[in-house]
Design a protein around this motif. Sequence first.
Motif, short mmCIF file in Angstrom:
data_model
loop_
_atom_site.label_atom_id
_atom_site.label_comp_id
_atom_site.label_asym_id
_atom_site.label_seq_id
_atom_site.Cartn_x
_atom_site.Cartn_y
_atom_site.Cartn_z
N SER A 63 0.83 -1.22 0.00
CA SER A 63 0.00 0.00 0.00
C SER A 63 0.85 1.25 0.00
CB SER A 63 -0.89 0.06 1.25
OG SER A 63 -2.02 -0.74 1.09
N ARG A 433 -11.20 -1.47 -6.11
CA ARG A 433 -10.65 -1.16 -4.78
C ARG A 433 -11.31 -1.94 -3.66
NH1 ARG A 433 -10.10 4.88 -5.12
NH2 ARG A 433 -9.96 4.26 -7.29
N ARG A 436 -9.55 -6.18 -2.18
CA ARG A 436 -8.29 -6.10 -1.43
C ARG A 436 -8.43 -6.80 -0.09
NH1 ARG A 436 -6.64 -0.66 -0.17
NH2 ARG A 436 -8.87 -0.20 -0.07
N PHE A 438 -6.29 -7.76 3.71
CA PHE A 438 -5.20 -7.39 4.62
C PHE A 438 -5.07 -8.49 5.67
CE2 PHE A 438 -6.99 -3.53 2.96
CZ PHE A 438 -5.95 -2.64 2.80
N HIS A 449 -8.70 -9.27 6.92
CA HIS A 449 -9.78 -8.33 6.63
C HIS A 449 -9.99 -8.28 5.13
CE1 HIS A 449 -12.21 -4.76 6.25
NE2 HIS A 449 -11.31 -4.29 5.39
N GLU A 451 -11.93 -6.08 2.18
CA GLU A 451 -12.77 -4.94 1.76
C GLU A 451 -13.99 -5.49 1.03
OE1 GLU A 451 -12.19 -1.57 2.38
OE2 GLU A 451 -10.52 -2.24 3.59
N ALA A 489 -5.70 -0.78 12.19
CA ALA A 489 -6.01 0.66 12.12
C ALA A 489 -4.76 1.49 12.39
CB ALA A 489 -7.12 1.00 13.12
N GLY A 492 -2.73 1.43 9.45
CA GLY A 492 -3.32 2.27 8.40
C GLY A 492 -2.97 3.74 8.56
N ARG A 493 -2.68 4.15 9.79
CA ARG A 493 -2.32 5.55 10.03
C ARG A 493 -0.81 5.78 9.98
NH1 ARG A 493 -5.72 4.66 14.72
NH2 ARG A 493 -3.82 4.77 15.94
N ARG A 494 -0.07 4.75 9.62
CA ARG A 494 1.39 4.90 9.66
C ARG A 494 1.87 6.04 8.76
NH1 ARG A 494 -0.09 1.67 5.87
NH2 ARG A 494 1.11 1.40 3.95
N MET A 495 3.03 6.53 9.05
CA MET A 495 3.64 7.62 8.30
C MET A 495 4.45 6.96 7.19
SD MET A 495 5.98 9.96 7.64
CE MET A 495 7.35 9.03 8.35
N GLN A 497 4.51 8.17 3.59
CA GLN A 497 4.79 8.92 2.36
C GLN A 497 5.63 10.18 2.59
OE1 GLN A 497 4.10 7.45 -0.46
NE2 GLN A 497 3.05 5.80 0.64
N ARG B 436 1.32 13.59 15.41
CA ARG B 436 0.37 13.66 14.30
C ARG B 436 -1.06 13.55 14.83
NH1 ARG B 436 0.87 9.39 10.41
NH2 ARG B 436 1.52 8.09 12.18
N PHE B 438 -5.35 13.41 13.60
CA PHE B 438 -6.30 13.12 12.52
C PHE B 438 -7.69 13.58 12.97
CE2 PHE B 438 -2.90 10.08 12.23
CZ PHE B 438 -2.71 9.85 10.87
N GLY B 492 -7.88 4.77 6.57
CA GLY B 492 -6.47 4.34 6.66
C GLY B 492 -6.13 3.22 5.69
#
Lengths: 547, 547
Positions: A63, A433, A436, A438, A449, A451, A489, A492-495, A497, B436, B438, B492
């Motif tokens: 991802s 989308r 997918r 996980f 999981h 989607e 979760a 999913g919020r990881r840094m 980019q 961070r 959100f 996320g």
Amino acid sequence: MNILFIMYDQLRHDYLSCAGHPHLKTPNFDLVAAMGVRFTNAYVQSPICGASRMSFYTGRYTSSHGAQWNGFPLRVGELTLGDHLRKIGMDCWLLGKTHMKADAEGMARLGLSPDSVIGARQSECGFDAWVRDDGLWAEGPDGFYDEKRSPYNEYLKSQGYPGDNPWADFANAGIEDGQIASGWILKNAAKPANIREEDSETPWLTSQTLDFMEQARTPWCAHVSYIKPHWPYIVPAPYHDMFGPNHVPAARRAEVEREDAHPVLSAYMETRVAEAFQQDAVRQKVIPAYMALIKQCDDQLGRILDHLERTGALSDTMIVLTSDHGDYLGDHWMGEKDMFHEQAVKIPLIVYDPRDAADATRGTTCDALVEAIDLTATFIEAAGGEVPDHIVEGRSLLPWLHGEVPEDWRQVAISEYDYSGTGQAVKLGLSPRDARLFMVFDGRFKLIHAEGGFRPMLFDLETDPEEFHDLAKDDNHQAEIDRLYDHLARWGRRMSQRVTKSDAEIIAGRGKSLRRGILTFLADGTEVPPEWMEKYVGPAKADYTGD
Amino acid sequence: MNILFIMYDQLRHDYLSCAGHPHLKTPNFDLVAAMGVRFTNAYVQSPICGASRMSFYTGRYTSSHGAQWNGFPLRVGELTLGDHLRKIGMDCWLLGKTHMKADAEGMARLGLSPDSVIGARQSECGFDAWVRDDGLWAEGPDGFYDEKRSPYNEYLKSQGYPGDNPWADFANAGIEDGQIASGWILKNAAKPANIREEDSETPWLTSQTLDFMEQARTPWCAHVSYIKPHWPYIVPAPYHDMFGPNHVPAARRAEVEREDAHPVLSAYMETRVAEAFQQDAVRQKVIPAYMALIKQCDDQLGRILDHLERTGALSDTMIVLTSDHGDYLGDHWMGEKDMFHEQAVKIPLIVYDPRDAADATRGTTCDALVEAIDLTATFIEAAGGEVPDHIVEGRSLLPWLHGEVPEDWRQVAISEYDYSGTGQAVKLGLSPRDARLFMVFDGRFKLIHAEGGFRPMLFDLETDPEEFHDLAKDDNHQAEIDRLYDHLARWGRRMSQRVTKSDAEIIAGRGKSLRRGILTFLADGTEVPPEWMEKYVGPAKADYTGD
């Protein structure tokens, strides 16, 4: 120190004698395991060639790098192992397969020609290609699956093999009654491939590797990436009859798996490949060929080890043996890979570090939760660099190799699967989308999981090591499900980019704007050092307001 | 149709007469609102200039593009509005501020020179720069905050303003007793800036815009991006005394906000800027200047509207008026922006679509949850393109403008804030990636998640429209908190990096490998059409196994 990063394709974690296989003897794999550490809980970031490899080569989750399936181009500029290693003075070479598709549109947009050094590296996943051959020279009415040139096919032609595609006609086919007996057809799996053994794919790439090691400038990292034991499952003599039906273990599957099966898993159990592997006759033909291909890999690994020993390089070369994913081989009613049972998502991972610091761990196993992305971090650190952890999401394995237990090691392994391009997504009526999956695995519980509005899957590998019982079929495990969803979760919020700014740069930059004149909301200026104000005080240079 | 995309900096959503401000009359904003639609629930993706703008210009969340704070470079190759528009035949120009920092390291790695057309666009956030001026020519002992050249400073020098930095000495300073009275110092806010009004920043950029509109090749998109009403808060005559303390509303704040305040909010309430704005004397000096700067913006907007009308372009130009974030101005005990109260994260957004299809909605408001990233999608669609939704995460607003209610509109707005570079992160002892936040807002409940192990914040804007009561201080709202966390978790897992492959390409590619010869696990070949097998059958070309 050099780094020899060897990958086999579709090599299942338990098809090595050091990993307990009852019939397959792999003394050379075992030797490296005895010299190093065998990681027994190593997981790929996606159980499919292309996506998995892009994670190996970038050190990032699928991802994060976005090349989430075979043939999805790796975006131009995405940083790779080669970028990181060259920056610290180590060359980074490719011999064999990457399954990387270049971002031709992105390269054109940035004016990058594939003929330039920069463009070539962008096209080759950051490697300098000693020889690239992705190893699937399949051909149909719409042409070749792979439109690049095949150095392997050129080699075969140079050796006198006739025709346009000796890969298909010789390396991956036998003969029956004077006719080509294609390796794509199961009943041919036990035939000898119609090729001299030394010309077959694994020895050919091994010879390229020995040439490379004799000629390359040090220090180097070499990604030696075999197509085998990946299908087509056919192998030359003398390997073709080394194993037979009596060496094939019973399929690990249970009827309960098909009862109220998760819709996505159910769709995968109904593919043509799965249905083939549900037949014992198929397994008994194919698995001996698969084992023989591994046996050949082991023998060829022996040639490499001999060469390293003979040249004295064994004491100065890190060796890594791994795979891009496993192979169901009929277990769980499945063929191929694609899902998250251990057979598919767990990989063999053996690391030999020649340095003294690793002496204490030689011959041991390590059951820490390890991910494929950890190798990029490991290689950067082994090459003397510092892991840029705002880019590389994996963690160095060197502490484990050196007998240390790293603090704050990950609590869960994550793997993903984008099946938007498959017939199963069509069958389930899913938009790309929503197709997918996980996986979140904490070493005991494995949550998958999906989607698209499906329920999750849950397995408890402590009480059910075979993963037959999907606990999410009933409502009794919500606490475990919630706990693993919390991990997902957080992930999913990881840094992932903020690749242009390191943590260290951020910390060093704090407060710097003050000394560059950003002085908001001063009462009278006396609250900051006089030199900060210097540029804003003094006699008025003129009076323009009255004009 | 052309697109005039006007952004003001730090223009708070309720500081326009059409948005109900009791004292500030903004007839030109109001006129555009009467001609178009005013969106009353529009949110930025980050309440800080740089990160917010990178979301406007890419159509992507800050976690997706990675430029999460001021001065974090936008990674080379990240697709921008300009890339999308040029592809469909529309030029995309910049006049004014972007706050974009180029990824110099990434450009060097890819061999891109800033002097080339491609390199210049990479350096300018995908725009062709008619004139770029980020408008903060602050200067301290370590040099200029912004190291680029300032076209505005050059203009002032050409007009005879002396010195190296007339931006600081004239445009943003008054005079007191023959001395420079800097706009950085609050007590100077009510003084007239020492500059001819027509030479101040807002008229200067407006003149550039009129020149542009006379000369530019159509169709164009022009991002006209004013630095004002952003600080320093000082304005030339005749604006400087248009407003006074009697026009300043009481601060919207309550003691309860400071009781058991969330640690991150608490740290922000203790900054020097916040403490300044907690004083009514400061608000009474600063807010009149802020209002006057907006009044000047409105007058200059009038020049643009006049020009469009005079040239007949009003019927062929989409006009968008918006801001990159708001300004607390002392509400909630806060100054500046940075947090997620409506004062900071909500923006004014007025869109005029000249086409007949928009006639039904002229002069209306729309309370749908709108995000800044929607503008990129809107502009692509307005220019006749199809939104590449594997890249652009926003959604086109055209349906709303044309009186339609889009199906499946978003249920929550998301905003993020990376404060890793600030003193507040230091104060709280946070590593960069734990600093961070959100925001998840569903139109009624607003959840703010904080990394780093803190509790969340929760506001109910229905029962507490002023957002004084953080409901997460007690344990009575877990169901709402869980529900919003579910939205955050889903977000996320969004598909944000598969930028090289569209959904349509994936769907078109399904099953294609079969016709390119990937024919796994055939029983005997008869299960596929004969032409698929054509390349794999025929007389054996030679027999090598016996050699």
